[in-house]
Design a protein around this motif. Structure first.
Motif, short mmCIF file in Angstrom:
data_model
loop_
_atom_site.label_atom_id
_atom_site.label_comp_id
_atom_site.label_asym_id
_atom_site.label_seq_id
_atom_site.Cartn_x
_atom_site.Cartn_y
_atom_site.Cartn_z
N ALA A 1 93.76 37.81 9.04
CA ALA A 1 92.86 38.56 9.77
C ALA A 1 92.64 40.13 9.53
N CYS A 2 91.43 40.72 9.64
CA CYS A 2 91.06 41.97 9.45
C CYS A 2 91.65 42.83 10.68
N HIS A 3 92.35 43.88 10.59
CA HIS A 3 92.92 44.63 11.77
C HIS A 3 91.98 45.66 12.18
N HIS A 4 90.86 45.74 11.37
CA HIS A 4 89.72 46.91 11.74
C HIS A 4 88.55 46.26 12.81
N CYS A 5 88.11 44.88 12.05
CA CYS A 5 86.87 44.26 13.14
C CYS A 5 87.30 43.02 13.68
N GLY A 6 88.58 42.42 13.49
CA GLY A 6 89.00 41.42 14.15
C GLY A 6 88.40 39.70 13.48
N HIS A 7 87.71 40.17 12.43
CA HIS A 7 87.29 38.88 11.42
C HIS A 7 88.74 38.04 11.15
N ARG A 8 88.49 36.70 11.41
CA ARG A 8 89.43 35.62 10.97
C ARG A 8 89.10 34.60 10.37
N THR B 1 89.80 40.04 0.82
CA THR B 1 89.47 41.11 1.59
C THR B 1 88.44 40.70 2.65
N CYS B 2 88.30 41.65 3.79
CA CYS B 2 87.34 41.13 4.81
C CYS B 2 85.83 41.33 4.33
N PRO B 3 85.02 40.54 4.74
CA PRO B 3 83.86 40.46 4.29
C PRO B 3 82.99 41.66 4.86
N SER B 4 83.53 42.21 6.06
CA SER B 4 82.80 43.18 6.68
C SER B 4 83.32 44.66 6.50
N CYS B 5 84.58 44.77 6.10
CA CYS B 5 85.17 45.85 5.71
C CYS B 5 85.75 45.95 4.46
N ASP B 6 85.80 47.16 3.91
CA ASP B 6 86.47 47.19 2.67
C ASP B 6 88.12 47.33 2.54
#
Ligand SMILES: [Zn+2]
Ligand SMILES: [Zn+2]
Length: 711
Positions: free
Chosen positions: A450-457, A432-437
């Protein structure tokens, strides 16, 4: 004279207008003038919202503006910007930002030196006689003014100027947006069908002040709506009025834009965010000065500075891109109605899949047949329960046939990436994304999740960090994986992918569409982008995968969205002599919206949908306002939302929540939703409550986002 100025600052608390004394040098300043003013120790831009004879403030407290910019905002757009701010619970500064000249205060007109013959100049009488370079320049200017840079010797030009034979001056040079070449369209110049003529007649009557001025052009895909828009714009121009044409996204609608350019030439200005700052500034000025009389652009073009506005066209009115994401979260369709009302203009919304709101409120103009008389393609629903893999047997066979016959297909899957999520087979860890659930999506070609909400990769994991297992499972399929599967299935036909990953850079979307258009055969695969507005006459197969995925989200618009997506994609198929077919894959193929979409039955779907909405008191039978409170640490966001609920307890509205939302970009979130019959009363109540709470010490650190008519 006193100017009431709204400074364009981002702070919610600093709110004008503030009084400034106008010196004699700024006598031309009026409502809509854009000024540079001293404000809180800085120089900021401000917009004049009114003039006054005197101020409440003592004269020594009044400052003077530093300067006035050349370009000013039309006064009626000042009102529209302030109205938008109020209507969507934003600040006056943010509302005015929408109507400002692009690049105000930063971008200036581009100037260059232009030379022309001086009036009454007599070169033959010149003493001493002219040299050969000077004579060459005079000869070059005989046909009219020329840029100084094209005239060769600068010294010779200057000496001609000194001798009074030539005038050299600064002139504005227009920065023209590049135009992509798009081939001529089959429908250009065809005679209108009976349905098109009938629709146009009603629009023209409305322009002449007879009949309803808010119209819905409901035409099936391929019924020739654009031709009606062109006729309506021509009628507006003939009456000395101007027109705005809103399109969902410029990059996805090159054909529409090109048709307006071909028909109306340079009187069309295009305004959108992909233009350079200078180009946008110059296009805006052309509209402001009345040099261009038609503006084509996405939602922000509803604020284009056209005088004598007579018509606003909203193409593909069902498209969600008409709602702005950030503050102010305005809906261009709603703003368009307000602006048209101000200007006495006609609003013409067109689509094959109307929104329930429009269906119920606007006068309908029906175009139930395609222009060429061809039937809409048959749509088959394929149930996916118990089917392994992404493609149904029937879909495989249909694609196989496309390959064999060398035809074209469009395949829609509204999910980017390779696979949805990654798990560990041993301990069931989910990445999971460290910044978004939310879970991370695998992008194989780039080697990242990649996270499709914040762009974390982050790099694709080789092993599970919790238990060390190297056995990882990939679940679900996205467009990237589908592209690979299809490439194998239809080889040697080419497969083109269109989604926001594949079409990132400037112009990339247009290139993918152009390549698919130019190819004699092939498959276009992608997200909802592939279902928007393009017209490829030779597509014989349309496929929608996982069509009911959207229905699994708790959103009252889910059915409307799904219906539009499937019906729009179905409309891309079978526009040529070979006809076409459509396959819709779904877990629950019996879902109401899918059954209606399969029959191309918008009227049937809308009748049932409106009944359901009325029963549940959802829009258009009520108005929703959503407030999201967010902060870094868990706790205060919920307390803030609860405080808002208490503050609104007396309002004439149903309150839903507060409910926690998933963490996004490292921020904890909670939302409260208002459901009200009286829109303006509810907006006023929310605005008052949010302003009071946001300013209180108790809720410091909490951000408040208000969304009126959330999508
Ligand atoms: Zn593990
Ligand atoms: Zn994230």
């Amino acid at each position: 004279m006193i100017a009431k100025v709204e400074p364009l600052t981002t702070a919610r608390a600093l709110r004008g207008p503030f009084d400034y004394r106008l010196p004699a040098s700024l006598a031309g300043v009026g409502k809509g003038s854009v000024l540079v003013v001293p404000f809180a120790g800085r120089r900021v831009l401000g917009v004049v919202t009114a003039l006054a004879e005197r101020s409440e403030l003592p004269p020594e407290k009044l400052a003077e503006p530093i300067e006035a910019l050349e370009a000013s905002v039309p006064p009626e757009l000042v009102d529209l910007g302030l109205w938008t701010a109020r209507e969507y619970c934003s600040t006056p500064a943010r509302g005015l930002q929408l109507v400002l000249p692009p690049g105000a205060g930063r971008v200036r007109a581009k100037r260059r030196l232009v030379a022309e013959l001086a009036p009454d100049a007599d070169p033959d009488a010149a003493r001493p006689p002219l040299g050969p370079r000077q004579r060459a320049i005079l000869a070059a200017l005989a046909d009219g003014p020329r840029p100084a840079a094209e005239l060769g010797s600068h010294a010779a030009l200057r000496s001609l100027e000194r001798r009074g034979l030539v005038v050299v001056r600064h002139a504005e040079q227009r920065r023209r947006p590049a135009q992509r070449a798009v081939g001529a369209h089959a429908a250009d110049g065809l005679e209108l069908t009976g349905a098109q003529r009938a629709a146009l007649a009603e629009i023209v009557a409305a322009l002449d002040g007879r009949g309803e001025r808010r119209l819905l052009l409901h035409g099936v895909t391929g019924s020739g709506k654009t031709e009606v828009y062109l006729g309506a714009v021509a009628a507006a121009l003939e009456r000395g009025r101007s027109a705005i044409v809103l399109v969902p996204e410029i990059a996805l609608t090159p054909q529409t834009v090109a048709r307006f350019r071909r028909r109306f030439g340079d009187t069309v200005a295009v305004l959108h965010s992909k233009l350079g700052a200078g180009e946008r500034h110059d296009e805006w000025l052309r509209l402001r000065r009345g040099e261009a009389r038609v503006c084509v652009g996405p939602r922000s073009a509803v604020f284009a500075p056209l005088p004598d506005l007579g018509l606003i066209v909203i193409d593909e009115e069902h498209d969600p891109s008409y709602k702005q994401d950030g503050d102010p979260r305005y809906d261009a369709r709603h703003v368009a109605e307000r602006r048209a009302e101000q200007a006495g203009a006609v609003v013409l919304a067109g689509t094959a899949t109307p929104r329930p709101e429009s269906w119920q409120r606007l006068r309908r103009l029906e175009m139930p047949q395609r222009v060429d008389g061809r039937a809409l393609p048959p749509v088959e629903l394929a149930g996916m329960a118990g089917v392994a893999g992404a493609l149904h047997e029937r879909t495989r066979e249909a694609l196989e046939e496309v390959r064999r016959r060398g035809e074209k297909a469009i395949v829609l899957l509204n999910r980017r990436g390779w696979s949805n999520f990654l798990t560990c087979r041993s301990c069931a860890r989910v990445w999971t994304c460290p910044s978004c659930d939310v879970s991370l999506v695998l992008h194989r070609a780039e080697g990242v999740v990649a996270c499709h909400h914040c762009g974390h990769r982050e790099p694709v994991p080789q092993a599970c960090p919790d238990c060390g297992s190297v056995s990882l499972a990939r679940h679900g399929a996205g467009t990237e994986r589908l592209e690979h599967e299809l490439a194998e299935l239809v080889a040697p036909l080419p497969v083109f992918r269109l989604d926001s990953d594949a079409a990132a850079g400037r112009g990339a979307i247009g290139r993918v569409l152009a390549r698919f258009d130019a190819a004699p055969a092939g498959v276009l695969v992608g997200t909802q982008m592939v279902a928007k507005g393009h017209d490829f006459p030779d597509v014989t197969l349309g496929v929608v995968l996982d069509a009911d995925a959207t229905l699994r989200f708790p959103d009252f618009r889910a059915e409307e969205r799904t219906f539009a997506l499937v019906a729009q994609l179905a409309g891309r198929s079978g526009r040529g002599p070979r006809g076409g077919r459509v396959i819709v894959q779904a877990l629950q193929p019996g879902a109401r919206c899918l059954r209606h979409a399969a029959r191309h039955d918008a009227a049937g779907f809308l009748a049932e949908e409106l009944e359901r909405r009325a029963l549940l008191a959802y829009p258009p039978f009520s108005h929703l306002i959503r407030v999201v409170c967010a902060c870094e640490e868990p706790g205060p966001e919920l307390a803030a939302a609860e405080a808002l609920r208490d503050a609104l307890a007396g309002a004439d509205a149903e309150l839903l929540g507060p409910a926690p939302l998933f963490r996004l970009k490292g921020r904890e979130r909670a939302q409260l939703v208002l459901k009200a019959r009286d829109r303006s009363a509810a907006v006023a109540a929310v605005r008052g409550a949010v302003e009071r709470l946001a300013g209180s010490r108790e809720h410091r650190g909490v951000s408040w986002a208000v969304d009126v008519d959330p999508q």
